[in-house]
Motif scaffolding. Structure first.
Motif, PDB file in Angstrom:
ATOM      1  N   VAL A   1       7.904  14.574  -5.613  1.00  0.00           N
ATOM      2  CA  VAL A   1       7.135  14.421  -6.181  1.00  0.00           C
ATOM      3  C   VAL A   1       7.334  15.009  -7.541  1.00  0.00           C
ATOM      4  N   PRO A   2       8.291  16.321  -7.696  1.00  0.00           N
ATOM      5  CA  PRO A   2       7.703  17.107  -8.996  1.00  0.00           C
ATOM      6  C   PRO A   2       9.180  16.662  -9.133  1.00  0.00           C
ATOM      7  N   GLY A   3       9.430  15.810  -8.471  1.00  0.00           N
ATOM      8  CA  GLY A   3      11.783  15.935  -8.694  1.00  0.00           C
ATOM      9  C   GLY A   3      11.887  15.458 -10.112  1.00  0.00           C
ATOM     10  N   ARG A   4      11.769  14.258 -10.218  1.00  0.00           N
ATOM     11  CA  ARG A   4      12.325  14.070 -11.894  1.00  0.00           C
ATOM     12  C   ARG A   4      11.916  15.004 -13.032  1.00  0.00           C
ATOM     13  N   ASP A   5      10.565  15.633 -12.985  1.00  0.00           N
ATOM     14  CA  ASP A   5       9.872  16.426 -14.117  1.00  0.00           C
ATOM     15  C   ASP A   5      10.984  17.684 -13.678  1.00  0.00           C
ATOM     16  N   ILE A   6      10.982  17.918 -11.929  1.00  0.00           N
ATOM     17  CA  ILE A   6      11.898  19.457 -12.102  1.00  0.00           C
ATOM     18  C   ILE A   6      13.359  19.504 -12.809  1.00  0.00           C
ATOM     19  N   ALA A   7      14.164  17.724 -12.313  1.00  0.00           N
ATOM     20  CA  ALA A   7      15.454  18.097 -12.701  1.00  0.00           C
ATOM     21  C   ALA A   7      15.434  17.265 -14.497  1.00  0.00           C
ATOM     22  N   ASP A   8      13.700  17.161 -15.670  1.00  0.00           N
ATOM     23  CA  ASP A   8      13.900  17.205 -16.423  1.00  0.00           C
ATOM     24  C   ASP A   8      13.767  18.802 -17.313  1.00  0.00           C
ATOM     25  N   GLY A   9      13.066  19.208 -16.729  1.00  0.00           N
ATOM     26  CA  GLY A   9      13.062  20.813 -16.773  1.00  0.00           C
ATOM     27  C   GLY A   9      11.685  21.235 -17.326  1.00  0.00           C
ATOM     28  N   ARG A  10      11.075  19.945 -17.483  1.00  0.00           N
ATOM     29  CA  ARG A  10       9.545  19.890 -18.033  1.00  0.00           C
ATOM     30  C   ARG A  10       8.584  20.165 -16.743  1.00  0.00           C
ATOM     31  N   LEU A  11       8.843  21.081 -15.305  1.00  0.00           N
ATOM     32  CA  LEU A  11       8.392  21.444 -14.442  1.00  0.00           C
ATOM     33  C   LEU A  11       9.206  22.492 -14.353  1.00  0.00           C
ATOM     34  N   ALA A  12       8.711  23.133 -12.981  1.00  0.00           N
ATOM     35  CA  ALA A  12       9.845  24.634 -12.846  1.00  0.00           C
ATOM     36  C   ALA A  12       9.165  24.524 -11.102  1.00  0.00           C
ATOM     37  N   ARG A  13      10.636  24.600 -10.492  1.00  0.00           N
ATOM     38  CA  ARG A  13       9.908  24.826  -8.938  1.00  0.00           C
ATOM     39  C   ARG A  13       9.744  26.908  -8.161  1.00  0.00           C
ATOM     40  N   LEU A  14       8.628  27.744  -8.164  1.00  0.00           N
ATOM     41  CA  LEU A  14       8.862  28.329  -7.664  1.00  0.00           C
ATOM     42  C   LEU A  14       9.592  28.696  -6.607  1.00  0.00           C
ATOM     43  N   PRO A  15      10.555  29.995  -6.184  1.00  0.00           N
ATOM     44  CA  PRO A  15      10.882  30.249  -4.822  1.00  0.00           C
ATOM     45  C   PRO A  15       9.914  31.019  -3.793  1.00  0.00           C
ATOM     46  N   VAL A  16       9.167  29.476  -2.918  1.00  0.00           N
ATOM     47  CA  VAL A  16       8.011  29.995  -1.836  1.00  0.00           C
ATOM     48  C   VAL A  16       8.551  29.064  -1.158  1.00  0.00           C
ATOM     49  N   ASP A  17       8.450  30.468  -0.133  1.00  0.00           N
ATOM     50  CA  ASP A  17       8.908  29.709   1.213  1.00  0.00           C
ATOM     51  C   ASP A  17       7.626  28.599   1.942  1.00  0.00           C
ATOM     52  N   THR A  18       8.174  27.415   1.697  1.00  0.00           N
ATOM     53  CA  THR A  18       6.866  26.566   2.710  1.00  0.00           C
ATOM     54  C   THR A  18       7.346  25.756   4.015  1.00  0.00           C
ATOM     55  N   VAL A  19       8.499  26.787   4.766  1.00  0.00           N
ATOM     56  CA  VAL A  19       8.301  26.270   6.075  1.00  0.00           C
ATOM     57  C   VAL A  19       7.019  26.053   7.139  1.00  0.00           C
ATOM     58  N   GLY A  20       7.652  24.891   7.040  1.00  0.00           N
ATOM     59  CA  GLY A  20       6.257  25.028   8.856  1.00  0.00           C
ATOM     60  C   GLY A  20       4.793  23.559   7.865  1.00  0.00           C
TER      61      GLY A  20
ATOM     62  N   GLY B   1       0.949  -1.010   0.124  1.00  0.00           N
ATOM     63  CA  GLY B   1       0.192  -0.018   0.032  1.00  0.00           C
ATOM     64  C   GLY B   1       1.014   1.240  -0.355  1.00  0.00           C
ATOM     65  N   ALA B   2       0.450   1.906  -0.718  1.00  0.00           N
ATOM     66  CA  ALA B   2       1.198   3.436  -0.988  1.00  0.00           C
ATOM     67  C   ALA B   2       0.327   4.588  -0.674  1.00  0.00           C
ATOM     68  N   LEU B   3       0.566   5.850  -0.410  1.00  0.00           N
ATOM     69  CA  LEU B   3       0.562   7.089  -0.855  1.00  0.00           C
ATOM     70  C   LEU B   3       0.778   7.401  -2.043  1.00  0.00           C
ATOM     71  N   PRO B   4      -0.174   7.725  -2.911  1.00  0.00           N
ATOM     72  CA  PRO B   4       0.253   8.166  -4.580  1.00  0.00           C
ATOM     73  C   PRO B   4       1.164   8.716  -4.380  1.00  0.00           C
ATOM     74  N   SER B   5       1.275   9.801  -3.748  1.00  0.00           N
ATOM     75  CA  SER B   5       3.318  10.841  -4.174  1.00  0.00           C
ATOM     76  C   SER B   5       4.206  10.285  -3.867  1.00  0.00           C
ATOM     77  N   ALA B   6       3.644   9.252  -3.266  1.00  0.00           N
ATOM     78  CA  ALA B   6       5.305   8.468  -2.323  1.00  0.00           C
ATOM     79  C   ALA B   6       5.316   6.981  -3.699  1.00  0.00           C
ATOM     80  N   ALA B   7       3.991   6.714  -3.598  1.00  0.00           N
ATOM     81  CA  ALA B   7       4.810   5.277  -4.753  1.00  0.00           C
ATOM     82  C   ALA B   7       5.104   6.303  -6.003  1.00  0.00           C
ATOM     83  N   SER B   8       4.839   7.299  -6.675  1.00  0.00           N
ATOM     84  CA  SER B   8       5.533   8.130  -7.423  1.00  0.00           C
ATOM     85  C   SER B   8       6.766   8.263  -7.701  1.00  0.00           C
ATOM     86  N   VAL B   9       7.586   8.342  -5.751  1.00  0.00           N
ATOM     87  CA  VAL B   9       8.520   8.578  -6.188  1.00  0.00           C
ATOM     88  C   VAL B   9       9.735   7.781  -5.657  1.00  0.00           C
TER      89      VAL B   9
END
Length: 306
Positions: free
Chosen positions: A252-271, A102-110
């Motif tokens: 979760v989006p790590g591979r897409d970001i590494a491949d240049g298919r997505l980009a992470r916005l510089p947003v503070d998500t502390v907490g 059993g896996a969370l969808p997000s963890a399964a994809s990673v």
């Protein structure tokens, strides 16, 4: 020393089952025994131990302080016995073995793409049944014996009773968009991101809770046009092909970001960091489950395939 020759495996098995279920009747059902038989076995164990190990009443059965200390050791013995028996059974059987993950969808994809490959290399004849769902649904399935091992999040103590949690990693939320999105290259603010459709987790999940809290912290709510989904593939594809902003656990989006298919916005998500781990039940102990847990442990630390 006299106890070593008098306490039997059946005493430990009954005690562990009652301690996990917090109820003699449910433990009896789990063990396929009568309730009087379980009660008699627990009474024998307490007589041999010379102390009360369970507080039993109309509302259930709860380990005493001595029972809690004894439970940890009893679980190890029962699990070791189950693993040994499973290993003997596996060595003499030619038919396919099945493991239910059993896996969370997000963890399964990673984690699972690499883990499944390594698992097949170790056990070519092994059948794998993968179930993705919310954390609450997966914990219920694990406790019911419908899955053998799961990748999920720690829950409250009552829900985790009888289950073990091994930390794999912790991750915060990430706000992700397609390359060329109007917000790329800007100091994206929360009000600015809410001008676009958001893609978020479904209500009742931890990432969604953290998303809601983060927005409220900035005086905002989910904007019109929000998409709620557990489906990682749909969320990623929609984000790549639109101006949507995807709020997802950062791995979760790590591979897409590494491949240049997505980009992470510089947003503070502390907490918003949350732990992901392997959750197991002693009742489902086996050599195969041990192997799955070991591969997940390596994947969580980025060492699968190395």
């Amino acid at each position: 020393m006299e106890l070593y020759g008098r306490i039997r495996l059946r005493h430990l098995t009954c005690f562990v089952a009652v301690a996990h279920e917090r109820h003699v009747g449910r433990a009896a059902e789990r063990l396929h025994l009568s309730q009087p038989a379980v009660t008699k076995t627990i009474n024998e164990l307490e007589l041999l131990a010379g102390m009360k190990l369970l507080d039993r009443g109309r509302h259930g059965a709860v380990p005493t302080a001595a029972g809690e200390r004894f439970l940890d050791h009893a679980e190890r013995v029962v699990q070791a016995f189950d693993t040994a028996v499973a290993g003997l059974a596996g060595a003499g059987e030619s038919e396919h073995t099945t493991v239910r993950i059993g896996a969370l969808p997000s963890a399964a994809s990673v984690l699972l793409p690499e883990v499944l490959g390594e698992l097949r290399a170790q056990h070519p004849e092994l059948d794998v049944r993968l179930r993705t769902a919310t954390n609450t649904e997966l914990l219920a399935a694990l406790r019911a014996g419908d899955v053998d091992v799961m990748i999920g999040r720690m829950s409250d103590p009552d829900t985790m009773a009888g289950l073990s949690f091994e930390l794999l990693y912790a991750e915060a939320l990430a706000f992700v968009v397609r390359p060329g999105h109007p917000l790329v290259g800007t100091r994206a603010t929360f009000p600015a991101m809410c001008e676009y459709p958001l893609v978020v987790g479904v209500a009742g999940t931890v990432p969604r809770h953290h998303t809601d809290v983060l927005l409220r912290r900035h005086g905002l709510e989910l904007p019109p046009g929000t998409v709620e989904t557990l489906d990682v593939a749909v969320a990623a594809a929609y984000t790549r092909e639109s101006d949507a902003v995807w709020v997802a656990p950062e791995r979760v989006p790590g591979r897409d970001i590494a491949d240049g298919r997505l980009a992470r916005l510089p947003v503070d998500t502390v907490g918003t960091a949350e732990t992901i781990g392997v959750i197991r039940s002693a009742a489902a102990a086996s050599a195969i489950v041990d192997d799955v847990a070991a591969l997940l442990r390596r994947a969580g630390h980025g060492t699968v395939g190395t």
